[in-house]
Scaffold this motif. Structure first.
Motif, PDB file in Angstrom:
ATOM      1  N   ILE A   5      38.241  30.937  41.624  1.00 16.30           N
ATOM      2  CA  ILE A   5      38.956  30.320  42.740  1.00 16.30           C
ATOM      3  C   ILE A   5      38.406  28.933  43.034  1.00 16.30           C
ATOM      4  O   ILE A   5      37.190  28.741  43.156  1.00 16.30           O
ATOM      5  CB  ILE A   5      38.823  31.188  44.012  1.00 16.30           C
ATOM      6  CG1 ILE A   5      39.405  32.582  43.752  1.00 16.30           C
ATOM      7  CG2 ILE A   5      39.508  30.523  45.202  1.00 16.30           C
ATOM      8  CD1 ILE A   5      39.138  33.564  44.864  1.00 16.30           C
ATOM      9  N   ALA A   6      39.295  27.954  43.150  1.00 16.78           N
ATOM     10  CA  ALA A   6      38.918  26.642  43.666  1.00 16.78           C
ATOM     11  C   ALA A   6      39.001  26.701  45.183  1.00 16.78           C
ATOM     12  O   ALA A   6      40.001  27.164  45.743  1.00 16.78           O
ATOM     13  CB  ALA A   6      39.856  25.570  43.127  1.00 16.78           C
ATOM     14  N   PHE A   7      37.934  26.275  45.855  1.00 16.84           N
ATOM     15  CA  PHE A   7      37.921  26.258  47.316  1.00 16.84           C
ATOM     16  C   PHE A   7      37.735  24.820  47.771  1.00 16.84           C
ATOM     17  O   PHE A   7      36.704  24.201  47.510  1.00 16.84           O
ATOM     18  CB  PHE A   7      36.798  27.135  47.873  1.00 16.84           C
ATOM     19  CG  PHE A   7      37.045  27.587  49.286  1.00 16.84           C
ATOM     20  CD1 PHE A   7      37.011  26.682  50.337  1.00 16.84           C
ATOM     21  CD2 PHE A   7      37.345  28.910  49.563  1.00 16.84           C
ATOM     22  CE1 PHE A   7      37.259  27.093  51.633  1.00 16.84           C
ATOM     23  CE2 PHE A   7      37.599  29.326  50.865  1.00 16.84           C
ATOM     24  CZ  PHE A   7      37.550  28.414  51.898  1.00 16.84           C
ATOM     25  N   PHE A  26      33.713  36.891  43.376  1.00 17.25           N
ATOM     26  CA  PHE A  26      34.565  35.830  42.860  1.00 17.25           C
ATOM     27  C   PHE A  26      33.717  34.648  42.387  1.00 17.25           C
ATOM     28  O   PHE A  26      32.647  34.382  42.951  1.00 17.25           O
ATOM     29  CB  PHE A  26      35.537  35.341  43.932  1.00 17.25           C
ATOM     30  CG  PHE A  26      36.575  36.354  44.329  1.00 17.25           C
ATOM     31  CD1 PHE A  26      37.786  36.437  43.652  1.00 17.25           C
ATOM     32  CD2 PHE A  26      36.354  37.227  45.389  1.00 17.25           C
ATOM     33  CE1 PHE A  26      38.749  37.366  44.022  1.00 17.25           C
ATOM     34  CE2 PHE A  26      37.302  38.164  45.759  1.00 17.25           C
ATOM     35  CZ  PHE A  26      38.508  38.237  45.069  1.00 17.25           C
ATOM     36  N   LYS A  27      34.188  33.950  41.389  1.00 23.83           N
ATOM     37  CA  LYS A  27      33.552  32.702  40.959  1.00 23.83           C
ATOM     38  C   LYS A  27      34.260  31.576  41.695  1.00 23.83           C
ATOM     39  O   LYS A  27      35.470  31.404  41.557  1.00 23.83           O
ATOM     40  CB  LYS A  27      33.676  32.525  39.445  1.00 23.83           C
ATOM     41  CG  LYS A  27      33.035  31.238  38.934  1.00 23.83           C
ATOM     42  CD  LYS A  27      33.002  31.187  37.423  1.00 23.83           C
ATOM     43  CE  LYS A  27      32.473  29.839  36.922  1.00 23.83           C
ATOM     44  NZ  LYS A  27      31.159  29.481  37.480  1.00 23.83           N
ATOM     45  N   VAL A  28      33.508  30.827  42.476  1.00 28.89           N
ATOM     46  CA  VAL A  28      34.098  29.811  43.348  1.00 28.89           C
ATOM     47  C   VAL A  28      33.729  28.410  42.877  1.00 28.89           C
ATOM     48  O   VAL A  28      32.546  28.068  42.755  1.00 28.89           O
ATOM     49  CB  VAL A  28      33.651  30.007  44.813  1.00 28.89           C
ATOM     50  CG1 VAL A  28      34.226  28.898  45.697  1.00 28.89           C
ATOM     51  CG2 VAL A  28      34.101  31.375  45.320  1.00 28.89           C
ATOM     52  N   GLU A  29      34.766  27.621  42.612  1.00 31.72           N
ATOM     53  CA  GLU A  29      34.621  26.213  42.262  1.00 31.72           C
ATOM     54  C   GLU A  29      34.882  25.415  43.533  1.00 31.72           C
ATOM     55  O   GLU A  29      36.007  25.352  44.022  1.00 31.72           O
ATOM     56  CB  GLU A  29      35.629  25.823  41.171  1.00 31.72           C
ATOM     57  CG  GLU A  29      35.663  26.776  39.981  1.00 31.72           C
ATOM     58  CD  GLU A  29      34.399  26.731  39.150  1.00 31.72           C
ATOM     59  OE1 GLU A  29      33.689  25.703  39.192  1.00 31.72           O
ATOM     60  OE2 GLU A  29      34.111  27.726  38.442  1.00 31.72           O
ATOM     61  N   ALA A  30      33.828  24.818  44.099  1.00 31.84           N
ATOM     62  CA  ALA A  30      33.906  24.257  45.442  1.00 31.84           C
ATOM     63  C   ALA A  30      34.004  22.738  45.449  1.00 31.84           C
ATOM     64  O   ALA A  30      33.358  22.060  44.642  1.00 31.84           O
ATOM     65  CB  ALA A  30      32.676  24.680  46.241  1.00 31.84           C
ATOM     66  N   VAL A  59      41.321  27.462  37.081  1.00 30.78           N
ATOM     67  CA  VAL A  59      41.192  28.502  38.109  1.00 30.78           C
ATOM     68  C   VAL A  59      42.437  29.384  38.176  1.00 30.78           C
ATOM     69  O   VAL A  59      43.524  29.006  37.739  1.00 30.78           O
ATOM     70  CB  VAL A  59      40.924  27.879  39.501  1.00 30.78           C
ATOM     71  CG1 VAL A  59      39.606  27.113  39.497  1.00 30.78           C
ATOM     72  CG2 VAL A  59      42.067  26.982  39.945  1.00 30.78           C
ATOM     73  N   ASP A  60      42.253  30.571  38.745  1.00 26.56           N
ATOM     74  CA  ASP A  60      43.368  31.501  38.943  1.00 26.56           C
ATOM     75  C   ASP A  60      44.056  31.276  40.282  1.00 26.56           C
ATOM     76  O   ASP A  60      45.226  31.615  40.451  1.00 26.56           O
ATOM     77  CB  ASP A  60      42.862  32.944  38.889  1.00 26.56           C
ATOM     78  CG  ASP A  60      42.141  33.264  37.598  1.00 26.56           C
ATOM     79  OD1 ASP A  60      42.742  33.061  36.534  1.00 26.56           O
ATOM     80  OD2 ASP A  60      40.968  33.700  37.663  1.00 26.56           O
ATOM     81  N   ALA A  61      43.292  30.754  41.243  1.00 27.24           N
ATOM     82  CA  ALA A  61      43.828  30.562  42.598  1.00 27.24           C
ATOM     83  C   ALA A  61      43.140  29.378  43.255  1.00 27.24           C
ATOM     84  O   ALA A  61      42.029  28.988  42.867  1.00 27.24           O
ATOM     85  CB  ALA A  61      43.619  31.817  43.441  1.00 27.24           C
ATOM     86  N   VAL A  62      43.816  28.818  44.249  1.00 27.97           N
ATOM     87  CA  VAL A  62      43.280  27.691  45.021  1.00 27.97           C
ATOM     88  C   VAL A  62      43.359  28.060  46.497  1.00 27.97           C
ATOM     89  O   VAL A  62      44.415  28.466  46.991  1.00 27.97           O
ATOM     90  CB  VAL A  62      44.091  26.404  44.779  1.00 27.97           C
ATOM     91  CG1 VAL A  62      43.508  25.244  45.588  1.00 27.97           C
ATOM     92  CG2 VAL A  62      44.136  26.066  43.292  1.00 27.97           C
ATOM     93  N   VAL A  63      42.234  27.927  47.205  1.00 29.99           N
ATOM     94  CA  VAL A  63      42.196  28.135  48.653  1.00 29.99           C
ATOM     95  C   VAL A  63      41.848  26.806  49.304  1.00 29.99           C
ATOM     96  O   VAL A  63      40.882  26.151  48.913  1.00 29.99           O
ATOM     97  CB  VAL A  63      41.152  29.195  49.054  1.00 29.99           C
ATOM     98  CG1 VAL A  63      41.112  29.358  50.575  1.00 29.99           C
ATOM     99  CG2 VAL A  63      41.456  30.538  48.385  1.00 29.99           C
ATOM    100  N   ILE A 149      42.158  38.414  47.830  1.00 24.79           N
ATOM    101  CA  ILE A 149      41.296  37.258  48.084  1.00 24.79           C
ATOM    102  C   ILE A 149      41.022  37.134  49.580  1.00 24.79           C
ATOM    103  O   ILE A 149      39.877  36.949  50.005  1.00 24.79           O
ATOM    104  CB  ILE A 149      41.952  35.971  47.547  1.00 24.79           C
ATOM    105  CG1 ILE A 149      42.085  36.052  46.024  1.00 24.79           C
ATOM    106  CG2 ILE A 149      41.162  34.737  47.956  1.00 24.79           C
ATOM    107  CD1 ILE A 149      42.884  34.912  45.412  1.00 24.79           C
ATOM    108  N   LEU A 150      42.062  37.258  50.382  1.00 21.55           N
ATOM    109  CA  LEU A 150      41.896  37.145  51.825  1.00 21.55           C
ATOM    110  C   LEU A 150      41.045  38.289  52.376  1.00 21.55           C
ATOM    111  O   LEU A 150      40.227  38.083  53.284  1.00 21.55           O
ATOM    112  CB  LEU A 150      43.267  37.115  52.508  1.00 21.55           C
ATOM    113  CG  LEU A 150      44.160  35.926  52.128  1.00 21.55           C
ATOM    114  CD1 LEU A 150      45.540  36.069  52.762  1.00 21.55           C
ATOM    115  CD2 LEU A 150      43.515  34.606  52.546  1.00 21.55           C
TER     116      LEU A 150
END
Length: 293
Positions: A5-7, A26-30, A59-63, A149-150
């Motif tokens: 996930i990109a945060f 989760f693996k978070v790309e910040a 990434v699979d998702a972006v937050v 995710i949420l």
């Protein structure tokens, strides 16, 4: 399920939310413009990036957790829609106006992304503890994709309806919160001037028809009820500036919808004056200072 996930946006709320994603596997790309926020995210186990482009790769998702609708539009138009992988799930947790939320989701859908608007309730403490409430707008399929995710960042994830419904629920809720905090504060201020012991008044009203969340969970009086920002000279918590932002959004939405909101409008006026008097950084429950004169 999305695992990488990109945060984007690691402020007071986003930092804790990203840390909880890491804690849940989760693996978070910040990414954040603030170097100190990036460093905190790195210490929490995120991979820190100095560009959005780098954070979005693969990434699979972006937050996103951003300050306002203009910034949300800019980040999605100039970065996310350009660099996020095709088909990546998009989740915007910012609190913004309904029209912007719907417009960005419409664009996302046209580009092949599932997207939800998912503003939060709970404040900094809940963001850090992973106990936020998410109010989610979007299709059934987008909600189902976003829910795991949420859930890693909150204790309640509620599907409010279609695109923009999360934002609509958030501003209605916070308009109610702002108005009830004003009413709670004026009741305590009047009780004080009538000579009542405030703990005794709390013991009575918290068990009677005047009970509200603003009283029993977030009392604006120091030393009464559970520990709140009132016990820390109104530092921390939910800043007056943020409450005012939400009330302004609510007033704009009420005008657009033709809704009559006299209590909400008066609360907005009181918080506008309180913030303008130099209190924007204090917790919103400090509005009791106005009632005490």
């Amino acid at each position: 399920m999305a695992k990488r996930i990109a945060f984007i946006g690691l402020g007071n709320m986003g930092g804790g939310m990203a840390a909880n994603l890491v804690a849940k596997g989760f693996k978070v790309e910040a990414f954040d413009l603030d170097a100190a926020a990036l460093e905190r995210a790195k210490l929490a186990g995120c991979t820190a990036h100095t560009s959005i482009n780098a954070a979005l790769q693969g990434v699979d998702a972006v937050v996103t957790m951003l300050p306002n609708g203009t910034i949300v539009h800019n980040v999605f138009d100039n970065d996310v829609f350009k660099w996020a992988p095709a088909g990546a799930l998009l989740i915007d947790c910012s609190t913004i106006d309904v029209a912007t939320a719907r417009d960005v989701i419409t664009q996302a859908t046209a580009k092949g992304h599932q997207m939800v608007d998912a503003p939060v309730s709970g404040g900094i403490a809940a963001a850090n503890a992973g106990t936020l409430t998410f109010m989610v707008g979007g299709t059934d399929a987008a909600f189902a994709a976003a829910q795991p995710i949420l859930a890693a960042m909150g204790s309640a994830v509620i599907h409010a309806g279609g695109e923009g419904a999360g934002q609509a629920a958030k501003i209605c809720n916070n308009m109610l919160l702002g108005a009830t905090m004003v009413a709670t504060s004026e009741a305590f201020a009047m009780a004080e001037k009538l000579g009542l012991d405030l703990q005794t008044f709390y013991n009575i009203s918290s068990k009677a028809s005047g009970q509200s969340w603003s009283m029993t969970s977030y009392c604006p009086v120091a030393g009464v009820g559970p520990k709140t920002p009132a016990d820390n000279d109104y530092q921390g918590g939910f800043a007056t500036a943020l409450m005012l932002k939400d009330l302004r959004l609510a007033m704009a939405a009420a005008t657009d919808a033709g809704a009559d909101v006299p209590m909400g409008r008066r609360a907005a006026e009181l918080y506008e004056a309180f913030a303008s008097a130099g209190n924007a950084g204090l917790d919103f429950s400090a509005i009791i200072k106005t009632m005490r004169g």
